[in-house]
Design an enzyme around this catalytic site. Structure first.
Site, mmCIF file in Angstrom:
data_model
loop_
_atom_site.group_PDB
_atom_site.id
_atom_site.type_symbol
_atom_site.label_atom_id
_atom_site.label_comp_id
_atom_site.label_asym_id
_atom_site.label_seq_id
_atom_site.Cartn_x
_atom_site.Cartn_y
_atom_site.Cartn_z
ATOM 1 N N ARG A 238 -41.646 -27.545 -47.883
ATOM 2 C CA ARG A 238 -40.971 -26.769 -47.025
ATOM 3 C C ARG A 238 -41.858 -25.845 -46.070
ATOM 4 N NH1 ARG A 238 -38.427 -26.712 -52.020
ATOM 5 N NH2 ARG A 238 -36.640 -27.153 -52.160
ATOM 6 N N HIS B 223 -35.903 -30.661 -55.485
ATOM 7 C CA HIS B 223 -34.472 -29.927 -55.162
ATOM 8 C C HIS B 223 -34.092 -29.548 -56.794
ATOM 9 C CE1 HIS B 223 -34.184 -31.604 -51.159
ATOM 10 N NE2 HIS B 223 -33.563 -30.414 -50.709
ATOM 11 N N TYR C 144 -28.662 -36.413 -48.678
ATOM 12 C CA TYR C 144 -29.716 -37.169 -47.955
ATOM 13 C C TYR C 144 -29.287 -38.481 -48.075
ATOM 14 C CZ TYR C 144 -32.898 -33.167 -47.416
ATOM 15 O OH TYR C 144 -33.275 -31.811 -47.254
ATOM 16 N N LYS D 181 -39.565 -22.907 -53.981
ATOM 17 C CA LYS D 181 -38.303 -22.216 -53.322
ATOM 18 C C LYS D 181 -37.564 -21.608 -54.595
ATOM 19 C CE LYS D 181 -33.941 -22.604 -50.857
ATOM 20 N NZ LYS D 181 -33.086 -23.504 -50.221
ATOM 21 N N ARG E 151 -39.317 -32.886 -43.636
ATOM 22 C CA ARG E 151 -38.863 -32.923 -44.887
ATOM 23 C C ARG E 151 -38.027 -33.874 -45.111
ATOM 24 N NH1 ARG E 151 -38.957 -30.373 -49.810
ATOM 25 N NH2 ARG E 151 -36.714 -29.909 -50.364
ATOM 26 N N HIS F 235 -38.408 -28.791 -41.115
ATOM 27 C CA HIS F 235 -37.497 -29.281 -42.044
ATOM 28 C C HIS F 235 -37.155 -30.776 -41.869
ATOM 29 C CE1 HIS F 235 -34.497 -28.897 -45.037
ATOM 30 N NE2 HIS F 235 -33.412 -29.094 -44.048
#
Length: 181
Positions: free
Chosen positions: A29, A147, A156, A53, A123, A120
């Site tokens: 990120r 994630h 995705y 994150k 990514r 992003h």
């Protein structure tokens, strides 16, 4: 390609190339890239320690040889810095997330890419490409992208496979078969 627009003979070109390697190779990120310190990079281990994150502690991220080389080249060329940051601006201050966004957008323009390109989107493309290359192994892609929620990653994969469109066609075909019978 985005990297084609980078002049890797310049100091800032080396920095930009190293950042793009992290964005693509490790699906980082933009805040993760900008939050890195030089002490987080361990070339001999081919590892980076990163505060992801929503995380409190730093976690190890394995790096590809090309990424290690790109970061090492950047660090060797940047000289003495007063900032602990891994990526700094031309004023030797930590690179901001907004500036990274601008750099990526500028590189896209130089490369002749007309659509908006952001950290992003790199990514997202990285994760999607991994799913294409690994046969849709979402667990592997989840580990790679870090994630927490598998449902986030499934979006995705659904987009990659165009599952909604395929499902709509299947249902429409089923109705047509009933009408013909």
């Amino acid at each position: 390609m985005l990297i084609d627009g980078i002049d890797r003979s310049t100091i800032m070109g080396k920095r930009d190339y190293a950042m793009l390697r992290l964005l693509w190779d490790n699906a980082l990120r933009r805040a993760e890239v900008c939050g890195l310190d030089r002490s987080d990079f361990h070339a001999l281990e081919a590892r980076l320690y990163l505060k992801g994150k929503g995380r409190i502690d730093k976690e190890p991220i394995d790096l590809a040889a090309a990424t290690v080389e790109a970061i090492s080249d950047w660090l060797a060329s940047m000289g003495e810095s007063r900032s602990p940051a891994l990526f700094v601006s031309s004023r030797d201050t930590r690179l901001s997330v907004d500036r990274l966004y601008q750099i990526v957008g500028g590189l896209a323009q130089v490369a002749g890419i007309e659509r908006v390109v952001s950290p992003h989107k790199i990514r997202h493309s990285s994760i999607t490409a991994l799913l294409d290359l690994n046969g849709g192994d979402v667990r592997s892609a989840q580990a790679h992208s870090r994630h927490k929620n598998l449902a986030t990653l499934i979006r995705y994969d659904d987009g990659r496979q165009q599952l909604q469109g395929k499902a709509a066609k299947t249902l429409a075909d089923a109705i047509l078969e009933r009408e013909v019978d």
